[in-house]
Each structure stands twice: as structure tokens, then as C-alpha cells.
Design an enzyme around this catalytic site. Structure first.
Site, PDB file in Angstrom:
ATOM      1  N   GLY A  11      42.638  43.102  34.106  1.00 30.57           N
ATOM      2  CA  GLY A  11      43.582  42.103  34.597  1.00 30.57           C
ATOM      3  C   GLY A  11      43.372  40.779  33.884  1.00 30.57           C
ATOM      4  O   GLY A  11      43.485  39.707  34.477  1.00 30.57           O
ATOM      5  N   ALA A  12      43.066  40.867  32.578  1.00 29.32           N
ATOM      6  CA  ALA A  12      42.657  39.672  31.837  1.00 29.32           C
ATOM      7  C   ALA A  12      43.781  39.029  31.040  1.00 29.32           C
ATOM      8  O   ALA A  12      43.540  38.055  30.336  1.00 29.32           O
ATOM      9  CB  ALA A  12      41.507  40.024  30.893  1.00 29.32           C
ATOM     10  N   GLY A  15      46.253  34.616  34.529  1.00 24.61           N
ATOM     11  CA  GLY A  15      45.564  34.151  35.720  1.00 24.61           C
ATOM     12  C   GLY A  15      44.079  33.947  35.549  1.00 24.61           C
ATOM     13  O   GLY A  15      43.592  33.533  34.494  1.00 24.61           O
ATOM     14  N   ILE A  16      43.312  34.277  36.612  1.00 27.76           N
ATOM     15  CA  ILE A  16      41.879  33.995  36.589  1.00 27.76           C
ATOM     16  C   ILE A  16      41.146  34.877  35.590  1.00 27.76           C
ATOM     17  O   ILE A  16      40.104  34.481  35.057  1.00 27.76           O
ATOM     18  CB  ILE A  16      41.248  34.105  37.988  1.00 27.76           C
ATOM     19  N   GLY A  17      41.661  36.071  35.322  1.00 23.31           N
ATOM     20  CA  GLY A  17      41.019  36.938  34.342  1.00 23.31           C
ATOM     21  C   GLY A  17      41.056  36.315  32.964  1.00 23.31           C
ATOM     22  O   GLY A  17      40.052  36.308  32.239  1.00 23.31           O
ATOM     23  N   SER A 132      40.125  39.398  48.095  1.00 22.30           N
ATOM     24  CA  SER A 132      40.994  38.320  48.573  1.00 22.30           C
ATOM     25  C   SER A 132      40.756  38.126  50.062  1.00 22.30           C
ATOM     26  O   SER A 132      40.405  39.078  50.778  1.00 22.30           O
ATOM     27  CB  SER A 132      42.463  38.669  48.332  1.00 22.30           C
ATOM     28  N   TYR A 157      48.556  45.391  50.799  1.00 27.50           N
ATOM     29  CA  TYR A 157      47.746  44.572  49.910  1.00 27.50           C
ATOM     30  C   TYR A 157      46.416  44.212  50.573  1.00 27.50           C
ATOM     31  O   TYR A 157      45.351  44.316  49.957  1.00 27.50           O
ATOM     32  CB  TYR A 157      48.496  43.296  49.527  1.00 27.50           C
TER      33      TYR A 157
END
Length: 275
Positions: A11-12, A15-17, A132, A157
Site C-alpha cells: 500500500g505504498a 498516503g502513509i505508505g 485503525s 471495514y
């Protein structure tokens, strides 16, 4: 001279990745970025001088292919950051027959981690799982992992994020003696394109002016980087769940050791069913 760490981040591409990948590459680590978007993943890899791989976690065959490539190309993996995930819309099944939210958020990272286990244990690796605070909306039923009954976007989720925490605790129980340390964390509410394509009401917050009150990706990556750069047993506790660099309270189900064990066993069955 210190040997650069090999750090795989899923997930890079955004966002945060992506934020974590940039910071770690700048510090001299060998970062391996994994993403679903070919354009974004290649662009990031080019910017930071990293290797990159493409995989859609809604297809477990692609996860298996990814694991084979990582095992072949990286005899040592110091950190695996299972960061890929997301909130979906209406209930749908993947090509593997699993509810999409559950597969993308839990089964795919579970499969990737277990396929890499020989490399990870030999490396004394850290496995960092992006969960989360939405885990508090979840309710895990081992007899309804595909959410056939009472499906809602937010609950699915939340259940996926709860599964991340249960996976973390059971991973610690099973493999800590073999050198694995692991933690799950909540990054905060981060200003990204998260939920933009989902049917969740959350998409409005992420796609309107409300997002100005959210954390930046760099701020959201802070706890991930703290876990990656810190030392389990000194800075943080292996098997635990964190937010803002501190132990955080999770859904009551997250502390059920029997449920964690049952989820692991069910997950093994599900990923093997379509091998």
C-alpha cells in the site's frame, strides 16, 4: 558501516505508505514498495530509488506471485509493513470467493506474511500492521467471515481492522520465539484518497473541505516509523496495538486469545482453498 535494512511496504503508492517509504529511503534503508496502481507505484519508486512490485490484494494469486518474487530477490527482509487496505462499497466477493473488504484488509496480508515466514524468521524481522480505530466498529464472527448476514460498509471495514489486531497478537504468540516482533497501529484520520471510491459516508469527509482538518500523510506515518525504527521490548511491546506512539485500547474482541487463534486457523483454510 551499518548494512541498510530491507523494508517492504505494501500500500505504498499513496498516503502513509508513500510517506513512510520516502522517509526511510532518505535515511538510507533499502525500501521495496508494493502497490496496486502501476503509475503511482512506479513514480514513487523512481523518485526514491526503490524497487517496486505490483499486486492487487483482491486476487490472492497476485499475492502468491508477489511473495515468490520477494523471496527470490531478498534473502533478508528486516521489516514487512502490511499497510495495504481500504474501505469498500457494497458487499462483493473477490475472484477467490471471499468478501472483498475482509480479503484486502486481512486475508491478503495474512497470506503474504505466512508465505514469507521462513525469510522473516531467519531475518528476525518486524511485522508492522496498519489497523485503525475503526476496529471498534467491527464484530468478528468466525462463522460469517464473508459477512453474508447484516453487511454494512463500515462494519466490514471495522471487522477487517479488528482482524489486523487479532492477527498481530496471534503472530506474536506463534512466532515471537523464532525472532518475530510485531505490532498493529492506528495512523489517525489522514488526508488521503482513502474511501473516495467507496459507498461509505466517510468518503464525503475525505473528498470535501473537511479533509483540511485531517492529518497529513507524513503525520499519519509517524507511529509506523516509530515502530519500524524502535526496538520491541524497549520502545514498544510486541503483539500490541498502538496509536500516537502509545498503547491504545481496542475492541473488546481484540483481547480474545481464542478468537485470535480461531481466526488464524480459519484464515489458513480460506487462503489454501484457492491455492
Amino acid at each position: 558501516m551499518t548494512t541498510p535494512r530491507t523494508i517492504v511496504i505494501t500500500g505504498a503508492s499513496d498516503g502513509i505508505g508513500a510517506a513512510a517509504a520516502r522517509t526511510l529511503a532518505k535515511a538510507g534503508d533499502q525500501v521495496v514498495v508494493v502497490g496496486r496502481s502501476a503509475g503511482k507505484t512506479r513514480a514513487l519508486a523512481g523518485d526514491i530509488g526503490a524497487d517496486h512490485y505490483l499486486a492487487d490484494f483482491a486476487d490472492l494469486a497476485q499475492v502468491r506471485d508477489l511473495a515468490e518474487k520477494l523471496k527470490a530477490n531478498y534473502p533478508r527482509i528486516d521489516v514487512l509493513a502490511n499497510n495495504a487496505g481500504g474501505i469498500m462499497g457494497k458487499r462483493a466477493l473477490t475472484v477467490d470467493g471471499n468478501e472483498t473488504t475482509f480479503q484486502v484488509n486481512h486475508l491478503a496480508p495474512f497470506l503474504l506474511t505466512t508465505l514469507l515466514m521462513d525469510t522473516l524468521t531467519a531475518s528476525g524481522a518486524k511485522v508492522i500492521n496498519t489497523s485503525s480505530a475503526a476496529n471498534n466498529f467491527g464484530k468478528l464472527d468466525l462463522f460469517d467471515l464473508n459477512a453474508e448476514y447484516g453487511y454494512s460498509t463500515n462494519r466490514a471495514y471495522g471487522t477487517g481492522k479488528l482482524a489486523n489486531i487479532l492477527f498481530t497478537s496471534e503472530l506474536h504468540r506463534r512466532f515471537h520465539d523464532q525472532g518475530i516482533t510485531t505490532a498493529a497501529f492506528h495512523p489517525g484520520v489522514v488526508r488521503t484518497n482513502f474511501a473516495a471510491e467507496s459507498g461509505s459516508p466517510w468518503r464525503h469527509a475525505y473528498t470535501t473541505l473537511l479533509n483540511r482538518f485531517m492529518l497529513s500523510p507524513d503525520q499519519g506515518a509517524d507511529t509506523m516509523l516509530w515502530l519500524i525504527n524502535g526496538t520491541a521490548g524497549m520502545d514498544w511491546i510486541s503483539g500490541a496495538y498502538y496509536a500516537k506512539r502509545a498503547l491504545a485500547k481496542a475492541n473488546a474482541q481484540a483481547y480474545d486469545a481464542g478468537l485470535a487463534r480461531g481466526l488464524w486457523e480459519k484464515s489458513e483454510e480460506l487462503v489454501k482453498a484457492f491455492a
